[in-house]
Design a protein around this motif. Structure first.
Motif, mmCIF file in Angstrom:
data_model
loop_
_atom_site.group_PDB
_atom_site.id
_atom_site.type_symbol
_atom_site.label_atom_id
_atom_site.label_comp_id
_atom_site.label_asym_id
_atom_site.label_seq_id
_atom_site.Cartn_x
_atom_site.Cartn_y
_atom_site.Cartn_z
ATOM 1 N N ALA A 299 0.831 -1.219 0.000
ATOM 2 C CA ALA A 299 0.000 0.000 0.000
ATOM 3 C C ALA A 299 0.860 1.261 0.000
ATOM 4 O O ALA A 299 0.389 2.343 -0.363
ATOM 5 C CB ALA A 299 -0.936 0.006 1.210
ATOM 6 N N ARG A 300 2.128 1.142 0.403
ATOM 7 C CA ARG A 300 3.009 2.314 0.475
ATOM 8 C C ARG A 300 3.748 2.495 -0.856
ATOM 9 O O ARG A 300 4.934 2.196 -0.975
ATOM 10 C CB ARG A 300 3.995 2.188 1.629
ATOM 11 C CG ARG A 300 3.336 2.154 3.003
ATOM 12 C CD ARG A 300 4.268 2.645 4.080
ATOM 13 N NE ARG A 300 4.481 4.092 3.980
ATOM 14 C CZ ARG A 300 5.291 4.774 4.778
ATOM 15 N NH1 ARG A 300 5.974 4.144 5.721
ATOM 16 N NH2 ARG A 300 5.447 6.079 4.627
ATOM 17 N N VAL A 301 3.021 2.991 -1.839
ATOM 18 C CA VAL A 301 3.623 3.227 -3.150
ATOM 19 C C VAL A 301 4.499 4.473 -3.110
ATOM 20 O O VAL A 301 5.605 4.506 -3.636
ATOM 21 C CB VAL A 301 2.529 3.369 -4.230
ATOM 22 C CG1 VAL A 301 3.173 3.651 -5.592
ATOM 23 C CG2 VAL A 301 1.673 2.116 -4.284
ATOM 24 N N ARG A 302 3.960 5.525 -2.460
ATOM 25 C CA ARG A 302 4.705 6.782 -2.317
ATOM 26 C C ARG A 302 5.047 7.007 -0.857
ATOM 27 O O ARG A 302 4.405 6.452 0.044
ATOM 28 C CB ARG A 302 3.863 7.961 -2.844
ATOM 29 C CG ARG A 302 3.636 7.935 -4.349
ATOM 30 C CD ARG A 302 2.700 9.044 -4.799
ATOM 31 N NE ARG A 302 1.361 8.875 -4.226
ATOM 32 C CZ ARG A 302 0.419 8.124 -4.783
ATOM 33 N NH1 ARG A 302 0.653 7.482 -5.914
ATOM 34 N NH2 ARG A 302 -0.767 8.004 -4.202
ATOM 35 N N LEU A 303 6.020 7.845 -0.611
ATOM 36 C CA LEU A 303 6.459 8.140 0.750
ATOM 37 C C LEU A 303 5.322 8.691 1.605
ATOM 38 O O LEU A 303 5.272 8.458 2.813
ATOM 39 C CB LEU A 303 7.619 9.154 0.709
ATOM 40 C CG LEU A 303 8.315 9.463 2.025
ATOM 41 C CD1 LEU A 303 8.979 8.208 2.591
ATOM 42 C CD2 LEU A 303 9.371 10.562 1.836
ATOM 43 N N THR A 304 4.388 9.387 0.977
ATOM 44 C CA THR A 304 3.282 10.015 1.724
ATOM 45 C C THR A 304 2.124 9.060 1.991
ATOM 46 O O THR A 304 1.165 9.415 2.672
ATOM 47 C CB THR A 304 2.752 11.239 0.946
ATOM 48 O OG1 THR A 304 2.428 10.829 -0.397
ATOM 49 C CG2 THR A 304 3.805 12.351 0.901
ATOM 50 N N ASP A 305 2.188 7.840 1.417
ATOM 51 C CA ASP A 305 1.117 6.857 1.657
ATOM 52 C C ASP A 305 1.295 6.213 3.035
ATOM 53 O O ASP A 305 2.395 5.790 3.395
ATOM 54 C CB ASP A 305 1.144 5.754 0.596
ATOM 55 C CG ASP A 305 0.773 6.268 -0.784
ATOM 56 O OD1 ASP A 305 0.005 7.241 -0.851
ATOM 57 O OD2 ASP A 305 1.263 5.694 -1.779
ATOM 58 N N ALA A 306 0.192 6.132 3.792
ATOM 59 C CA ALA A 306 0.247 5.447 5.093
ATOM 60 C C ALA A 306 0.294 3.935 4.864
ATOM 61 O O ALA A 306 -0.194 3.428 3.847
ATOM 62 C CB ALA A 306 -0.969 5.825 5.926
ATOM 63 N N GLY A 307 0.881 3.237 5.818
ATOM 64 C CA GLY A 307 0.981 1.786 5.691
ATOM 65 C C GLY A 307 0.479 1.063 6.931
ATOM 66 O O GLY A 307 0.071 1.690 7.915
ATOM 67 N N ASP A 308 0.524 -0.260 6.863
ATOM 68 C CA ASP A 308 0.123 -1.102 7.998
ATOM 69 C C ASP A 308 1.269 -2.074 8.298
ATOM 70 O O ASP A 308 1.540 -2.983 7.496
ATOM 71 C CB ASP A 308 -1.145 -1.881 7.643
ATOM 72 C CG ASP A 308 -1.627 -2.757 8.793
ATOM 73 O OD1 ASP A 308 -0.939 -2.813 9.837
ATOM 74 O OD2 ASP A 308 -2.683 -3.402 8.645
ATOM 75 N N PRO A 309 1.974 -1.912 9.426
ATOM 76 C CA PRO A 309 3.104 -2.781 9.750
ATOM 77 C C PRO A 309 2.761 -4.271 9.724
ATOM 78 O O PRO A 309 3.601 -5.106 9.384
ATOM 79 C CB PRO A 309 3.507 -2.324 11.158
ATOM 80 C CG PRO A 309 3.064 -0.910 11.235
ATOM 81 C CD PRO A 309 1.791 -0.855 10.436
ATOM 82 N N GLU A 310 1.521 -4.618 10.093
ATOM 83 C CA GLU A 310 1.130 -6.026 10.140
ATOM 84 C C GLU A 310 1.176 -6.685 8.756
ATOM 85 O O GLU A 310 1.229 -7.902 8.648
ATOM 86 C CB GLU A 310 -0.276 -6.177 10.732
ATOM 87 C CG GLU A 310 -0.432 -5.622 12.141
ATOM 88 C CD GLU A 310 0.436 -6.346 13.164
ATOM 89 O OE1 GLU A 310 0.744 -7.529 12.942
ATOM 90 O OE2 GLU A 310 0.804 -5.711 14.174
ATOM 91 N N LYS A 311 1.156 -5.872 7.697
ATOM 92 C CA LYS A 311 1.184 -6.411 6.328
ATOM 93 C C LYS A 311 2.581 -6.319 5.712
ATOM 94 O O LYS A 311 2.748 -6.537 4.516
ATOM 95 C CB LYS A 311 0.185 -5.649 5.452
ATOM 96 C CG LYS A 311 -1.263 -5.817 5.891
ATOM 97 C CD LYS A 311 -2.197 -4.980 5.025
ATOM 98 C CE LYS A 311 -3.652 -5.132 5.497
ATOM 99 N NZ LYS A 311 -4.570 -4.246 4.727
ATOM 100 N N CYS A 312 3.552 -6.009 6.540
ATOM 101 C CA CYS A 312 4.902 -5.753 6.040
ATOM 102 C C CYS A 312 5.909 -6.742 6.629
ATOM 103 O O CYS A 312 6.009 -6.873 7.852
ATOM 104 C CB CYS A 312 5.311 -4.321 6.399
ATOM 105 S SG CYS A 312 6.974 -3.892 5.888
ATOM 106 N N PRO A 313 6.677 -7.450 5.779
ATOM 107 C CA PRO A 313 7.689 -8.382 6.291
ATOM 108 C C PRO A 313 8.719 -7.718 7.202
ATOM 109 O O PRO A 313 9.262 -8.366 8.100
ATOM 110 C CB PRO A 313 8.362 -8.911 5.013
ATOM 111 C CG PRO A 313 7.357 -8.737 3.935
ATOM 112 C CD PRO A 313 6.597 -7.485 4.291
ATOM 113 N N VAL A 314 8.961 -6.425 6.991
ATOM 114 C CA VAL A 314 9.957 -5.723 7.805
ATOM 115 C C VAL A 314 9.529 -5.682 9.273
ATOM 116 O O VAL A 314 10.358 -5.782 10.182
ATOM 117 C CB VAL A 314 10.184 -4.293 7.262
ATOM 118 C CG1 VAL A 314 11.178 -3.526 8.133
ATOM 119 C CG2 VAL A 314 10.688 -4.343 5.819
#
Length: 404
Positions: A299-314
């Motif tokens: 969902a984080r295509v651009r730096l200004t897009d909010a994301g969800d850590p639970e959906k991120c391998p990091v």
């Protein structure tokens, strides 16, 4: 060996099938480093086990054996605290495997859950071999050879320990009843003294007539405490209360290890087959590159897009490496687009580099001194063979093969 000594002995092994990575370090090696200070540890390179799945191209085994031992030493395994050896350099493993195969029902091997699971997972390999079917029994021989009381395993390997317990129980039942066994047991009970003998008989009745498991535990403890009877008498008393003969091969216990929480770079299980690993000897530049290029929340295509850590391998890596304040910073910054993905990865890069730095240094020292590594293993093989020969001598005697 007495049951008391057996309980303080741990056996574990690892198959040499490629470079060790952070999944191995967090899932196995850190636990071994801890156990070596608490138990008498026998740790072995399971090269025969590796052949059960890599028999067509064994070059990876040959290439991996010494690198794997170096990684163990670099991770903190101390040859002064643990015995390191190579399975195929202790041929007694093969003999015990053969002897146990004579009395192990075929159905016991076919029902081991991991047997069918691995055939399913490794469809590209021809595993319809005698060696692959028998590998759980070879594992049992590995454990029983050293009369290890504790075997560190994950939850998915508990079935192998159960098989080993069944094999030991069947062996003791078939071969532990030496001539005049009951008379020898009675003599051993009398040697305990009136008070202890009376208590032993009482506990024997409670367990055998009422199935009282606590009475069984108390009886075993009582026998272990006896100072005026021989080790052989103790093993007869241990076996008698359980309704078998002399305990020649003690039943091991599974020492459950926490599941490794180390995911791969893509969020899946860390595995070289997925190409998602950081190895224990990756350079600083490799570590930095691999973490910087980890996939993130789509969902984080651009730096200004909010994301969800639970959906991120990091985020899964932050759960392994970061403290609470860093995790809170990640959660807040990601959900509000207050930090970018590269910024989020920087604390991870620092933590992994810090963890691997001393490992790299030690690995480099051992890699530069192959004669030292080989002497450590040679000494371990010698110690392992001494213990193995003692067990096999008793096994042969019990099976009627002690006529040389």
């Amino acid at each position: 060996m007495s049951s008391a000594v057996s309980e303080q002995r741990v056996l574990s092994g690892m198959r040499p099938t490629g470079s060790l990575h952070l999944g191995h370090y967090h899932g196995v090696l850190k636990n071994w480093v801890k156990l070596q200070h608490e138990y008498e540890c026998f740790l072995f390179v399971a090269d025969w086990h590796a052949l059960t799945t890599h028999y067509e191209d064994p070059r990876v085994i040959e290439e991996s054996v010494w690198d794997m031992v170096i990684d163990w030493l670099a991770a903190g395994i101390n040859p002064g605290s643990a015995t390191l050896f190579i399975q195929s350099r202790v041929p007694e493993h093969a003999e015990l495997h053969l002897l146990l195969s004579m009395m192990t029902p075929l159905g016991w091997l076919e029902r081991v859950p991991t047997y069918k699971d691995q055939i399913e997972q490794l469809k590209e390999k021809d595993l319809a071999t005698y060696g692959f079917l028998g590998y759980p029994l070879l594992q049992s021989a590995d454990i029983l050879m050293y009369r290890a009381g504790q075997v560190p395993v994950g939850a998915d390997q508990v079935s192998h320990i159960e098989l080993t317990r069944e094999v030991a129980r069947r062996f003791n039942y078939l071969y532990g009843r030496e001539p005049g066994f009951e008379e020898l047991v009675e003599q051993a009970i009398q040697k305990m003294g009136k008070k202890s003998a009376k208590l032993y008989r009482s506990l024997l009745n409670k367990y055998q007539e009422q199935g009282d498991e606590s009475a069984l535990e108390t009886a075993h403890a009582l026998v272990r405490e006896q100072q005026n009877i021989t080790l052989s008498d103790k093993e007869r008393l241990h076996g008698f209360i359980e309704g078998s003969g002399k305990v020649i091969l003690p039943e091991p216990q599974a020492l459950l290890t926490p599941a490794s929480k180390m995911p791969g770079l893509d969020g899946r299980k860390m595995s070289k087959s997925y190409n998602n690993t950081i190895t224990m000897r990756d350079s600083e530049d490799d570590v930095m590159h691999k973490i910087r290029t980890m996939p993130t929340d789509p969902a984080r295509v651009r730096l200004t897009d909010a994301g969800d850590p639970e959906k991120c391998p990091v985020w899964q890596w932050h759960l392994v490496y970061s403290d609470d304040s860093t995790r809170n910073w990640v959660q807040q910054g990601c959900k509000t687009a207050g930090i970018g993905c590269l910024e989020c990865k920087k604390p991870l890069i620092d933590s992994v580099q810090e963890e691997l730095k001393p490992i790299r240094i030690r690995a480099s020292e051992y890699a530069g001194n192959p004669d030292l590594v080989k002497s450590i293993v040679a000494e371990g093989c010698e110690k392992a063979r001494d213990a193995a020969k003692q067990t096999l001598e008793e096994v042969r005697e019990a099976m009627g093969l002690g006529y040389f």
